[in-house]
Design a protein around this motif. Structure first.
Motif, PDB file in Angstrom:
ATOM      1  N   UNK A 272       0.860  -1.249   0.021  1.00 45.20           N
ATOM      2  CA  UNK A 272       0.068   0.045   0.040  1.00 45.20           C
ATOM      3  C   UNK A 272       0.686   1.375  -0.137  1.00 45.20           C
ATOM      4  N   UNK A 273       0.330   2.486  -0.467  1.00 47.68           N
ATOM      5  CA  UNK A 273       0.858   3.681  -0.573  1.00 47.68           C
ATOM      6  C   UNK A 273       0.524   4.448   0.675  1.00 47.68           C
ATOM      7  N   UNK A 274       1.332   4.859   1.293  1.00 45.99           N
ATOM      8  CA  UNK A 274       1.188   5.895   2.486  1.00 45.99           C
ATOM      9  C   UNK A 274       1.774   7.287   2.032  1.00 45.99           C
ATOM     10  N   UNK A 275       0.943   8.044   1.492  1.00 47.05           N
ATOM     11  CA  UNK A 275       1.492   9.423   0.569  1.00 47.05           C
ATOM     12  C   UNK A 275       1.372  10.681   1.770  1.00 47.05           C
ATOM     13  N   UNK A 276       2.548  11.145   1.906  1.00 46.56           N
ATOM     14  CA  UNK A 276       2.647  12.411   2.848  1.00 46.56           C
ATOM     15  C   UNK A 276       2.152  13.542   2.379  1.00 46.56           C
ATOM     16  N   UNK A 277       1.904  14.393   3.312  1.00 46.55           N
ATOM     17  CA  UNK A 277       1.267  15.869   2.816  1.00 46.55           C
ATOM     18  C   UNK A 277       1.898  16.422   1.760  1.00 46.55           C
ATOM     19  N   UNK A 278       3.562  16.075   2.186  1.00 45.54           N
ATOM     20  CA  UNK A 278       4.449  16.911   1.219  1.00 45.54           C
ATOM     21  C   UNK A 278       4.764  16.152  -0.266  1.00 45.54           C
TER      22      UNK A 278
ATOM     23  N   UNK B 173       4.374  -0.816  12.626  1.00 41.40           N
ATOM     24  CA  UNK B 173       3.702   0.178  12.746  1.00 41.40           C
ATOM     25  C   UNK B 173       4.141   1.403  11.787  1.00 41.40           C
ATOM     26  N   UNK B 174       3.160   2.432  11.494  1.00 40.73           N
ATOM     27  CA  UNK B 174       3.595   3.242  10.635  1.00 40.73           C
ATOM     28  C   UNK B 174       3.003   4.836  11.287  1.00 40.73           C
ATOM     29  N   UNK B 175       3.874   6.032  11.211  1.00 44.07           N
ATOM     30  CA  UNK B 175       3.227   7.160  11.528  1.00 44.07           C
ATOM     31  C   UNK B 175       1.904   7.602  10.526  1.00 44.07           C
ATOM     32  N   UNK B 176       1.229   8.288  11.177  1.00 42.97           N
ATOM     33  CA  UNK B 176       0.079   8.711  10.302  1.00 42.97           C
ATOM     34  C   UNK B 176      -0.393  10.059  10.503  1.00 42.97           C
ATOM     35  N   UNK B 177       0.002  11.171  10.076  1.00 46.01           N
ATOM     36  CA  UNK B 177      -0.035  12.456  10.435  1.00 46.01           C
ATOM     37  C   UNK B 177      -1.077  13.088   9.554  1.00 46.01           C
ATOM     38  N   UNK B 178      -1.530  14.275  10.195  1.00 45.23           N
ATOM     39  CA  UNK B 178      -2.591  14.974   9.247  1.00 45.23           C
ATOM     40  C   UNK B 178      -2.251  15.048   7.856  1.00 45.23           C
ATOM     41  N   UNK B 179      -3.417  14.918   7.107  1.00 39.63           N
ATOM     42  CA  UNK B 179      -3.357  15.074   5.490  1.00 39.63           C
ATOM     43  C   UNK B 179      -2.369  13.825   4.735  1.00 39.63           C
TER      44      UNK B 179
ATOM     45  N   UNK C 228      -4.360  16.263  -2.272  1.00 40.73           N
ATOM     46  CA  UNK C 228      -5.325  17.210  -1.505  1.00 40.73           C
ATOM     47  C   UNK C 228      -6.674  17.240  -1.472  1.00 40.73           C
ATOM     48  N   UNK C 229      -7.084  16.192  -2.163  1.00 41.36           N
ATOM     49  CA  UNK C 229      -8.627  15.987  -2.242  1.00 41.36           C
ATOM     50  C   UNK C 229      -8.894  14.830  -1.303  1.00 41.36           C
ATOM     51  N   UNK C 230     -10.281  14.664  -1.115  1.00 45.75           N
ATOM     52  CA  UNK C 230     -10.839  13.570  -0.022  1.00 45.75           C
ATOM     53  C   UNK C 230     -10.686  12.381  -0.840  1.00 45.75           C
TER      54      UNK C 230
END
Length: 554
Positions: A444-450, A475-481, A517-519
């Motif tokens: 799976x892809x964990x796409x960061x805000x940047x 575990x993987x960190x999951x930050x806002x956005x 940036x989309x939902x």
């Protein structure tokens, strides 16, 4: 050059059209080469073209109201068709088959009578020769033409097969003098001959049918019509109870031949010296046999259609059950937007996903891809899903333990080739992390805000292969956005319509990054639009299942 034949039915009438080089119009227009008077067929429905040089067949839909379909896929524009393709004009069903009518140069075949030099009293005639036009004097006999016309009318009468066969023999008896007439069939499993219908015009049964294997092989495999003038003077049959009885003076047997295969045998015999059969009798019987064969093929097509309707209904019900097993509305999870999507390539499939709320408030999500396709994969899918859901109520649910138990059950109660790739994870409220296990699934892809991408790689093998623990939780960190995008390989392996390129990982990752940036709902919609544009008219070869989770600002 292979000559094709298009055969089919509208449920009431049988159609058969030999396709030589040229163009053929299809529609309700009575003047067309293939005129189908069914309400779902447009007046100008389609066009078939056979190229002169290559012999390739092409089908073009002419903007028909109810569409033209090739192997279940709606036709737009012009497309090549090949032997074995199933074609639907509206709701009428056709199939493209081989035709043995002409040779590779497009000419009538060389018609040579096959007479064994040692068999002066028997004639073996190829089906092509037997079906040559009757001699003028035979055609001028009014009873032959009227009987042929009455026989042809049976093609559209809605009668049971047994009734049709009995009436056919009564019509044949008008023209062919015989003590016994019969339609015979040969068992595919045992090779034994059995009767489909019999008629005794003379009122006396001269004995049981004991056709020799020689005759059966000549008809079924050699596709030959046979005239036996006197079996007792024929060294091939005299010593082997070859036909039926000692009084037999003459016999005829022709294959019921259509679409490149023999459907049965039409047989006639006589014990009267006055009824010595000739080549003309053989040709007449072959003509009758050809009409009966067409009607038998019609019965087969109708039976296949009925069986297909039953199967379609069963698959539709199975598809509805499978859809109801999946979560239609994911539970709301504070701080997260979750989207699920599935598009199956068949009525039922082996992709699955699930989202559930555990007793302690954690949100569990999983996505899996079962080996194989169709009904078998769907049964495995439902088994895996049910096995996980039983464990959800546990107050101390553990990812590793759950995967081990489900894998062990799959290993013990399925075939060696049955397995599944799996990604399963947990969202913990108030914590910026996810816990997960990747059991051989696409990372799976964990796409960061940047826009950076982290791939959540394997933490163990696929489930169902070995009954040993082999999975580690990570575990993987999951930050806002941030966006977690879990998917099956139906996306990356989606085939371009030219069949030379796949959608691929790079194209997928680029699209997710550009739309980060989309939902999740909007990202999935953009992705599917891009996949559909990429594939064009190419058929779907695999299921597509997506689970997208985005951590949103509160």
């Amino acid at each position: 050059m292979s000559i094709c034949k298009l055969v089919g039915t509208d449920g009431k009438q049988f159609y058969s059209l030999v396709l030589t080089p040229g163009k053929y119009m299809v529609g309700r227009n009575a003047e067309y080469e293939l005129s189908i008077r069914h309400k779902t067929v447009s007046r100008n429905h389609a066009e078939i073209e056979v190229e002169e040089d290559s012999g390739k067949c092409y089908l073009t839909d002419l903007g028909s109201r109810n569409g033209t379909f090739i192997n279940g896929q709606q036709l737009t524009g012009r497309r090549a068709i090949k032997i074995g393709d199933e074609i639907m004009f509206g709701q009428t069903e056709f199939k493209l088959t081989d035709s043995d009518v002409r040779d590779s140069a497009g000419h009538e075949p060389n018609l040579t009578r096959m007479i064994d030099p040692d068999l002066q009293n028997s004639v073996f005639m190829s089906i092509d020769e037997a079906l040559m036009p009757l001699r003028a004097r035979a055609r001028e006999k009014g009873e032959i033409l009227s009987t042929m016309f009455d026989m042809a009318k049976m093609l559209v009468l809605p009668e049971p097969k047994e009734v049709m066969l009995e009436k056919s023999l009564e019509l044949v008896s008008r023209i062919i003098p015989a003590e016994r007439l019969a339609v015979l069939f040969v068992s595919d499993e045992t090779g034994e001959v059995f009767t489909g219908a019999t008629l005794l015009p003379g009122g006396k049964d001269p004995g049981d049918f004991k056709l020799s294997r020689t005759i059966v092989n000549q008809i079924i495999h050699g596709k030959n019509s046979i005239l036996i003038r006197d079996p007792h003077e024929d060294p091939r049959f005299a010593d082997q109870q070859s036909i039926i009885m000692s009084e037999l003076k003459s016999a005829l047997a022709v294959p019921l031949f259509d679409v490149g295969r023999v459907l049965g045998i039409l047989y006639a015999d006589s014990t009267s010296p006055l009824h010595q059969y000739t080549d003309e009798h053989l040709r007449i019987l072959a003509s009758f046999g050809n009409i009966i064969a067409s009607r038998l093929l019609n019965y087969e097509l109708l039976t296949e259609r009925q069986q297909k309707q039953i199967l379609d209904a069963e698959l539709s019900r199975a598809s509805a059950i499978q859809k109801n097993l999946l979560v239609s509305d994911p539970p709301e999870t504070e701080g997260y937007q979750i989207c699920t999507f599935q598009e199956q390539s068949r009525s039922v499939g082996g992709d699955l996903y699930d989202i559930g709320r555990l007793p302690d408030g954690r949100t569990l999500f999983l996505l899996a891809d079962v080996s194989g396709k169709g009904m078998g994969a769907a049964l495995l899918m439902s088994n895996i899903l049910a096995s996980f859901r039983i464990l959800y109520d546990s107050s101390d649910f553990d990812l590793t333990h759950a995967v081990e138990r489900v894998s062990s059950q799959l290993f013990r109660h399925s075939d060696p080739g049955d397995f599944a790739t799996l990604f399963i994870g947990l969202l913990e409220p108030g914590k910026n992390k996810i816990r997960y296990i990747n059991a051989g699934h696409n990372p799976p892809l964990l796409v960061r805000e940047n826009g950076e991408i982290e791939h959540l790689m394997d933490t163990g093998m696929v489930i169902g292969v070995l009954d040993i623990p082999s999975w580690k939780e990570k575990t993987a960190t999951f930050n806002e956005s941030d966006i977690l995008f879990v998917f099956t390989d139906g996306i990356t392996e989606a085939q371009h319509e030219d069949e030379e390129e796949q959608f691929g990982d790079e194209r997928l990752e680029k699209l997710i990054v550009e739309n980060r940036d989309k939902l999740p709902d909007d990202i999935v919609r953009c992705l599917m639009d891009d996949i559909n544009d990429f594939m064009g008219d190419a058929p779907r070869s695999d299921d597509i299942t997506i689970l997208a989770i985005k951590k949103v600002r509160q």
